[in-house]
Design a protein around this motif. Sequence first.
Motif, mmCIF file in Angstrom:
data_model
loop_
_atom_site.group_PDB
_atom_site.id
_atom_site.type_symbol
_atom_site.label_atom_id
_atom_site.label_comp_id
_atom_site.label_asym_id
_atom_site.label_seq_id
_atom_site.Cartn_x
_atom_site.Cartn_y
_atom_site.Cartn_z
ATOM 1 N N PHE A 189 0.832 -1.206 0.000
ATOM 2 C CA PHE A 189 0.000 0.000 0.000
ATOM 3 C C PHE A 189 0.865 1.254 0.000
ATOM 4 C CE2 PHE A 189 -3.027 -3.117 1.690
ATOM 5 C CZ PHE A 189 -4.073 -2.898 0.828
ATOM 6 N N VAL A 209 -22.227 4.903 7.693
ATOM 7 C CA VAL A 209 -21.163 3.974 7.312
ATOM 8 C C VAL A 209 -21.481 3.329 5.973
ATOM 9 C CG1 VAL A 209 -20.052 1.803 7.934
ATOM 10 C CG2 VAL A 209 -20.402 3.546 9.672
ATOM 11 N N LEU A 248 -19.062 3.938 2.748
ATOM 12 C CA LEU A 248 -18.419 2.758 2.157
ATOM 13 C C LEU A 248 -18.909 2.556 0.727
ATOM 14 C CD1 LEU A 248 -18.299 0.002 4.906
ATOM 15 C CD2 LEU A 248 -16.392 1.232 3.884
ATOM 16 N N VAL A 254 -17.103 4.967 -1.578
ATOM 17 C CA VAL A 254 -15.698 4.617 -1.804
ATOM 18 C C VAL A 254 -15.585 3.373 -2.698
ATOM 19 C CG1 VAL A 254 -13.572 3.922 -0.677
ATOM 20 C CG2 VAL A 254 -14.970 5.709 0.323
ATOM 21 N N TYR A 255 -16.460 2.376 -2.446
ATOM 22 C CA TYR A 255 -16.407 1.170 -3.278
ATOM 23 C C TYR A 255 -16.839 1.461 -4.716
ATOM 24 C CZ TYR A 255 -15.802 -1.538 1.010
ATOM 25 O OH TYR A 255 -15.335 -2.049 2.191
ATOM 26 N N LYS A 302 -14.259 3.070 -7.150
ATOM 27 C CA LYS A 302 -13.173 2.278 -7.720
ATOM 28 C C LYS A 302 -13.652 1.146 -8.625
ATOM 29 C CE LYS A 302 -12.377 -0.373 -3.444
ATOM 30 N NZ LYS A 302 -11.378 -0.723 -2.439
ATOM 31 N N ILE A 307 -7.680 8.978 -6.037
ATOM 32 C CA ILE A 307 -7.323 8.763 -4.629
ATOM 33 C C ILE A 307 -7.743 9.950 -3.780
ATOM 34 C CG2 ILE A 307 -5.401 8.641 -3.007
ATOM 35 C CD1 ILE A 307 -3.995 6.807 -4.597
ATOM 36 N N SER A 362 -11.344 9.775 -3.171
ATOM 37 C CA SER A 362 -11.624 8.690 -2.220
ATOM 38 C C SER A 362 -11.227 9.095 -0.810
ATOM 39 C CB SER A 362 -10.851 7.428 -2.592
ATOM 40 O OG SER A 362 -11.387 6.833 -3.722
ATOM 41 N N THR A 395 -12.946 8.999 2.721
ATOM 42 C CA THR A 395 -12.357 8.181 3.781
ATOM 43 C C THR A 395 -12.287 8.968 5.085
ATOM 44 O OG1 THR A 395 -11.015 7.113 2.104
ATOM 45 C CG2 THR A 395 -10.412 6.718 4.384
ATOM 46 N N TYR A 442 -15.514 9.039 6.551
ATOM 47 C CA TYR A 442 -15.810 7.719 7.110
ATOM 48 C C TYR A 442 -15.141 7.534 8.466
ATOM 49 C CZ TYR A 442 -15.448 2.670 7.733
ATOM 50 O OH TYR A 442 -15.486 1.404 8.244
ATOM 51 N N LEU A 443 -13.848 7.911 8.531
ATOM 52 C CA LEU A 443 -13.113 7.719 9.777
ATOM 53 C C LEU A 443 -13.721 8.554 10.898
ATOM 54 C CD1 LEU A 443 -9.457 7.632 8.437
ATOM 55 C CD2 LEU A 443 -10.817 5.729 9.318
ATOM 56 N N ASN A 459 -16.816 6.848 11.941
ATOM 57 C CA ASN A 459 -16.470 5.618 12.630
ATOM 58 C C ASN A 459 -16.070 5.916 14.067
ATOM 59 O OD1 ASN A 459 -16.448 2.931 12.358
ATOM 60 N ND2 ASN A 459 -14.455 2.763 11.375
#
Lengths: 271, 318
Positions: free
Chosen positions: B48, B242, B246, B249-250, B253, B298, B301, B305, B308-309, B312
Amino acid sequence: MKQTKTRQLPYTVLGIVFLAIMLFPVYWMVNTSLQSGPAAVNATLIPLHPTFVAYQQAISEQLGNMGTSLAVAVGTVIFTLLVATPAAYALAKFRLRWVGLVMLALLISQMIPGIVIANALYTAYNDLGLLNSIPGLILADATTSIPFAILILRAFMESIPPSLVEAARVDGAGHWRAFWSIVVPVSRNSIITAGLFSFLFAWSDFVFAVTLTTSATVRPVTLGIYTYLTANIQSWAPVMATAALASIPAIIFLVFAQRYIAAGALGGAVK
Amino acid sequence: MTAIDLAAAGTGQAAPKEPLRRQRRLSVERIAQWAFLAPAVIYIGLFFGYPIVKNVVMSFQDYTTKTFFTGEAPWVGFANYVSVIKNSLFSTTLINTGLFTVGSIVGQFVIGMALALFFKRRFPLSGVLRSLLLLPWLLPLIASSAVWKWILDQDSGILNQALLFLHVTPAAIPWLSSPNVALISVILVNIWLGIPFNATILYGGLQGIPEEQYEAAALDGATGWKAFRYVTWPNLRPVVSVVLVLGVVYTLKVLDIILGLTGGGPANATQTLATNSYQQSFVVFSFGTGAAISNILIVISLVFTVVYLRLNRRAIDE
């Protein structure tokens, strides 16, 4: 009791209708694969004269590719579990610095598009001789499964009572002994879940198959299907037969390991 | 590896007054613990960390097939980004990516939510039906794409056959071959793929809502839609966030479905950032340009992210 059952019957019927609509494409795949006229353009709604001609063709053309996919998927499962299980345990139970940082890296890594990784790996693999190789695909496919497996396994391992491991530690077992003899057996179910999903991820992989293989020597079955799709399709029956064969693992897992699949479906997203 | 050294060094410095033996045992302990994590950390770094850095570097280089023979990739500054953004295709891919993502997410979420609420009433066979619903999510995406390409085939696909038979449409609809329709078709297929995931996660969220809250609300006269509005929705909010993030983001891509169904065509009608990045790198072999596009992907995304974080963390804190 009987009365509530009859009152609930419409819901069951409605549920079956919903499911039939959702699963129609799967039915259509199987239906087409069992019909093989010379052109197979006009498939009938049900396979009135089922034949396995399409499967014979699919197997003769794709058996090698399916073998490649199987090798890659099994390799990915083994590699993923070897890397992810100890890591998940450490993240769940050890008070280490940078645990937060590793968790953050794992969450972010799930968001990185596969094409980004493929783009960079192609040049690195070219130098290392890993293009068109099964180990190369295993390592690349693990980018999907390792973060997923660590998060699933960690979520479970956090619930292991510390006393269980401590008892073994007091008896003189090192961390690895305690891990192998206590943690792994106790975590069996979540390890199976992580393994099944690692298998499905690798078996279904397309991004790395299409970018990191350039010849027909190592070609996963997903790429075999894609090759059909990019050509001018004369007959859909062999294509559908190949798709059906490629769907077998998912169907087997859903029917025989439904408990583990359901656990993964929930755990992967929320935790 | 450096992490282990640092951890060991850190403990050594932090406790200079401790007896030597205890100190050594502590650092041995630390190393033993880090050994559990080391393979994963190394893997994440190589698969990564390295690709992300490499992508950034490549995006500033003229990196083509020639590079593989000569080993030379001249620096070009922001030329790749300029050429990508100036290309008329860029606005098309950006709009397509936006429409594809928003359309897919809205469809998946609404239908997924409806199914989750439907399955919340337990009825005979509900468990079996709910688990079978997962199947589209588990199939290889490229296999699903193949089936849908066949279903949507203009001349002999079952969808057009059925629509013509029922006289819903006077002529066969060019689902995948018309630039005006192709994006809608691709979105519909992606909605189909995402429904099981959405339904399952939302169903899980619904299970977590205490039944007493509904009983209390019913006493206040809140049933049906009102119960959803005042009990279900507020309780489900964290799960909803969430699922949506998600999903975005999915979806950003997605490559398999579009390449399988249309290959980005016709006339780039279904070209997204992800497919265009693939095309630049692996069809045109202009890796620098491909890297520039994927870096833009990126960044988009990562924005989600971060959202999302934060969600979360809030969910964990609560």
